[in-house]
Write a protein that holds these residues in place. Structure first.
Motif, PDB file in Angstrom:
ATOM      1  N   TYR A 254      39.619  54.315  55.165  1.00  0.00           N
ATOM      2  CA  TYR A 254      38.195  53.992  55.142  1.00  0.00           C
ATOM      3  C   TYR A 254      37.397  54.955  54.269  1.00  0.00           C
ATOM      4  CZ  TYR A 254      37.750  57.727  58.673  1.00  0.00           C
ATOM      5  OH  TYR A 254      37.783  58.919  59.354  1.00  0.00           O
ATOM      6  N   LEU A 255      38.079  55.932  53.647  1.00  0.00           N
ATOM      7  CA  LEU A 255      37.373  56.893  52.807  1.00  0.00           C
ATOM      8  C   LEU A 255      37.111  56.342  51.417  1.00  0.00           C
ATOM      9  CD1 LEU A 255      39.148  60.202  53.838  1.00  0.00           C
ATOM     10  CD2 LEU A 255      37.080  59.161  54.763  1.00  0.00           C
ATOM     11  N   GLY A 256      38.014  55.506  50.915  1.00  0.00           N
ATOM     12  CA  GLY A 256      37.734  54.799  49.668  1.00  0.00           C
ATOM     13  C   GLY A 256      38.139  55.554  48.421  1.00  0.00           C
ATOM     14  N   ARG A 257      37.213  55.768  47.532  1.00  0.00           N
ATOM     15  CA  ARG A 257      37.494  56.259  46.188  1.00  0.00           C
ATOM     16  C   ARG A 257      38.348  57.528  46.188  1.00  0.00           C
ATOM     17  NH1 ARG A 257      35.582  55.511  41.077  1.00  0.00           N
ATOM     18  NH2 ARG A 257      35.658  57.311  39.686  1.00  0.00           N
ATOM     19  N   GLU A 258      38.064  58.475  47.050  1.00  0.00           N
ATOM     20  CA  GLU A 258      38.757  59.757  47.045  1.00  0.00           C
ATOM     21  C   GLU A 258      40.226  59.634  47.409  1.00  0.00           C
ATOM     22  OE1 GLU A 258      38.792  63.956  49.555  1.00  0.00           O
ATOM     23  OE2 GLU A 258      36.991  62.701  49.589  1.00  0.00           O
ATOM     24  N   THR A 259      40.564  58.702  48.263  1.00  0.00           N
ATOM     25  CA  THR A 259      41.913  58.659  48.840  1.00  0.00           C
ATOM     26  C   THR A 259      42.697  57.391  48.537  1.00  0.00           C
ATOM     27  OG1 THR A 259      40.979  57.754  50.894  1.00  0.00           O
ATOM     28  CG2 THR A 259      41.247  60.157  50.760  1.00  0.00           C
ATOM     29  N   PHE A 260      42.077  56.371  47.965  1.00  0.00           N
ATOM     30  CA  PHE A 260      42.729  55.073  47.888  1.00  0.00           C
ATOM     31  C   PHE A 260      43.966  55.086  46.991  1.00  0.00           C
ATOM     32  CE2 PHE A 260      43.162  50.482  47.450  1.00  0.00           C
ATOM     33  CZ  PHE A 260      42.841  50.068  48.724  1.00  0.00           C
ATOM     34  N   GLY A 261      43.928  55.824  45.891  1.00  0.00           N
ATOM     35  CA  GLY A 261      45.099  55.925  45.041  1.00  0.00           C
ATOM     36  C   GLY A 261      46.277  56.523  45.787  1.00  0.00           C
TER      37      GLY A 261
ATOM     38  N   ASN B 275      48.606  50.189  40.026  1.00  0.00           N
ATOM     39  CA  ASN B 275      49.035  48.904  40.570  1.00  0.00           C
ATOM     40  C   ASN B 275      50.558  48.725  40.559  1.00  0.00           C
ATOM     41  OD1 ASN B 275      48.248  46.470  41.796  1.00  0.00           O
ATOM     42  ND2 ASN B 275      48.595  45.346  39.889  1.00  0.00           N
ATOM     43  N   ARG B 276      51.261  49.515  39.744  1.00  0.00           N
ATOM     44  CA  ARG B 276      52.729  49.405  39.723  1.00  0.00           C
ATOM     45  C   ARG B 276      53.318  49.718  41.100  1.00  0.00           C
ATOM     46  NH1 ARG B 276      53.993  53.549  35.053  1.00  0.00           N
ATOM     47  NH2 ARG B 276      52.347  54.593  36.255  1.00  0.00           N
ATOM     48  N   TYR B 277      52.737  50.715  41.755  1.00  0.00           N
ATOM     49  CA  TYR B 277      53.263  51.106  43.060  1.00  0.00           C
ATOM     50  C   TYR B 277      52.977  50.046  44.118  1.00  0.00           C
ATOM     51  CZ  TYR B 277      53.678  55.664  40.857  1.00  0.00           C
ATOM     52  OH  TYR B 277      54.011  56.689  40.003  1.00  0.00           O
TER      53      TYR B 277
ATOM     54  N   TRP C 166      52.598  46.367  43.353  1.00  0.00           N
ATOM     55  CA  TRP C 166      53.334  45.108  43.180  1.00  0.00           C
ATOM     56  C   TRP C 166      54.853  45.317  43.123  1.00  0.00           C
ATOM     57  CZ3 TRP C 166      51.957  46.285  37.799  1.00  0.00           C
ATOM     58  CH2 TRP C 166      52.997  46.108  36.900  1.00  0.00           C
ATOM     59  N   MET C 167      55.295  46.422  42.530  1.00  0.00           N
ATOM     60  CA  MET C 167      56.731  46.608  42.388  1.00  0.00           C
ATOM     61  C   MET C 167      57.400  46.997  43.705  1.00  0.00           C
ATOM     62  SD  MET C 167      56.931  48.468  38.644  1.00  0.00           S
ATOM     63  CE  MET C 167      58.713  48.469  38.584  1.00  0.00           C
ATOM     64  N   ASN C 168      56.600  47.466  44.641  1.00  0.00           N
ATOM     65  CA  ASN C 168      57.119  47.836  45.958  1.00  0.00           C
ATOM     66  C   ASN C 168      56.657  46.883  47.053  1.00  0.00           C
ATOM     67  OD1 ASN C 168      58.624  50.523  45.569  1.00  0.00           O
ATOM     68  ND2 ASN C 168      56.705  50.859  44.470  1.00  0.00           N
ATOM     69  N   VAL C 169      56.087  45.746  46.626  1.00  0.00           N
ATOM     70  CA  VAL C 169      55.734  44.641  47.521  1.00  0.00           C
ATOM     71  C   VAL C 169      54.839  45.125  48.676  1.00  0.00           C
ATOM     72  CG1 VAL C 169      56.661  42.509  48.494  1.00  0.00           C
ATOM     73  CG2 VAL C 169      58.136  43.925  47.078  1.00  0.00           C
ATOM     74  N   LYS C 170      53.878  45.991  48.347  1.00  0.00           N
ATOM     75  CA  LYS C 170      52.938  46.471  49.355  1.00  0.00           C
ATOM     76  C   LYS C 170      51.751  45.521  49.449  1.00  0.00           C
ATOM     77  CE  LYS C 170      54.212  51.226  48.162  1.00  0.00           C
ATOM     78  NZ  LYS C 170      53.745  52.584  47.807  1.00  0.00           N
ATOM     79  N   SER C 171      50.959  45.686  50.501  1.00  0.00           N
ATOM     80  CA  SER C 171      49.794  44.817  50.721  1.00  0.00           C
ATOM     81  C   SER C 171      48.550  45.659  50.985  1.00  0.00           C
ATOM     82  CB  SER C 171      50.022  43.897  51.928  1.00  0.00           C
ATOM     83  OG  SER C 171      51.186  43.120  51.771  1.00  0.00           O
TER      84      SER C 171
END
Length: 435
Positions: free
Chosen positions: A307-314, A341-343, A345-350
């Motif tokens: 829920y922190l967003g920009r700082e932690t989302f990556g 985005n590679r991490y 789609w290539m790891n089938v995350k949601s």
């Protein structure tokens, strides 16, 4: 002081409450339309300048509404947004709502989205609650004539956050709520403890447990950012109670010790880990975080509670395991996220978006408090006259857990109707964040 509020405080019977006149005005904390723009060009938008306490007019009651004498309320981050008039002034919402309900379009906004109190009047269409009932308020308002409500109330065309997108919210001696916002008050909790939970705990429940979120299962490793914050402090409890393995991220040893006392074995203190000069914005920090999680649990998280967003989302999208999920309900550090985005789609995350909760999820969350399976994370309480100070504490992050406001209650620890259950559930855990 009104005769009606005095009667509520004295524990008057439903008949006695009905004999009292409803006052035409009452005390409330509010913001003002004519003060939009007062923070323009300023870096410290001190909410103590924009929050006022004074008398406001009592509105009429619609057939599907109840009038609740508020005993206590709680601060959420939307209280800060209201008081700094960002990201847009809440008077925009009041104006829009006013096109179909003129009561809400006023030059002041009585705000606040968490409350506990006593029903003192009901509209003709309210069936399941009556005058004298002790209640907590769910902040989710939905269109009960929208067909999609039969599937999920959150999906209705224009859901509203009570006390943020409409008027007569929690920070007043009286509030107006829809019948579908009412829930029974947990008998073993005080007024301020009961008022502190619904918005954050219900949001965390939907994100983790409910059928519309990440759908956590027994044994799942769940990374919880901001684990002693309003949302994170309930997320840790829910993961533990559902048989998961929480990994709590905190910013100090004091907070680390607190979350350990909640029963969380795996704790990451960000202040003790070298994430590099660029912090969580750099892939090196993401890899470092992943190493720390595996050091504690031996594996990557099934779910990241975000829920922190920009700082932690990556970092969140990176550390989730192959096939894992990032469930997000907000962006307190910024709305525009960057991640590789590679991490994903290539790891089938949601990535699972989650907003608030529906009435059934609110009821289920409230039931967990009634059963003593969840406990409040209330840390400090202010009188209504100091509502601005309470919101300021949240604005400056000078708090842990939740911050409460006494409104009709004259002191803390009032409203406990089942002391035996309280003793059984454990006073130390109920008041953990207040110690």
């Amino acid at each position: 002081m009104s005769e009606l509020l005095d009667a509520v405080r004295s524990g008057a019977s439903p008949a006695e409450l009905l004999d009292c006149e409803v006052p035409t005005r009452f005390q409330a904390a509010y913001t003002r339309l004519d003060e939009i723009g007062i923070f323009e060009g300023e870096t410290d938008k001190d909410v103590r300048r924009s929050i006022h306490v004074g008398e406001v007019d009592m509105p009429e009651l619609a057939p599907d509404e109840a009038l609740v004498a508020v005993m206590s309320a709680a601060v959420n981050f939307n209280s800060v947004w209201t008081a700094i008039f960002e990201p847009i002034p809440t008077f925009y919402f009041l104006n829009k709502l006013g096109q179909r309900d003129r009561r809400h379009e006023l030059p002041y906004h009585v705000f606040g989205s968490d409350a506990a109190g006593v029903v003192v009047r009901t509209g003709s269409m309210v069936r399941h609650y009556k005058v004298g009932d002790k209640v907590v308020v769910s902040p989710a308002i939905v269109d009960d004539q929208d067909p999609i409500i039969q599937e999920d109330g959150v999906l209705t065309h224009e859901p509203l956050a009570w006390g943020y997108e409409n008027n007569y919210g929690a920070f007043g001696q009286y509030c107006i709520v829809k019948a579908h916002q009412l829930m029974p008050k947990p008998a073993h909790l005080s007024w301020e403890e009961s008022a502190a939970n619904t918005l954050c705990a219900g949001t965390a429940y939907r994100m983790l447990i409910g059928g519309h979120g990440a759908r956590m299962k027994m044994g799942d490793v769940v990374l919880v950012w901001g684990a002693t914050g309003g949302l994170g402090s309930y997320a840790v409890q829910l993961v533990k109670q559902a048989g998961g393995i929480p990994v709590a991220v905190v910013s100090s040893e004091e907070k680390a010790e607190l979350v350990r006392r909640q029963g969380c074995e795996h704790v990451l203190n960000r202040s003790e880990i070298d994430f590099g000069d660029r912090g969580m914005n750099h892939p090196k920090a993401w890899r470092r975080l992943g190493e720390e999680i595996r050091r504690l649990t031996g594996e990557d998280p099934h779910i990241v509670f975000e829920y922190l967003g920009r700082e932690t989302f990556g970092a969140s999208t990176y550390v989730a395991r192959r096939g894992g999920k990032v469930v997000t309900c907000g962006s307190s550090t910024g709305y525009r996220h960057e991640y590789d985005n590679r991490y994903l789609w290539m790891n089938v995350k949601s990535i699972v978006g989650s907003h608030g909760f529906n009435y059934q999820e609110a009821i289920e969350t409230n039931r967990l408090f009634q059963l003593g399976m969840l406990y409040p994370t209330l840390s400090k309480v202010y009188p209504m006259e100091q509502t601005a100070e309470a919101v300021r504490a949240v604005q400056t992050n000078n708090h842990i857990g939740k911050v409460g406001v006494l409104v009709g209650a004259t002191a803390e620890h009032q409203g406990i109707d089942d002391p035996a259950a309280r003793e059984r559930f454990g006073e130390d855990m109920i008041t953990l964040y207040r110690q």
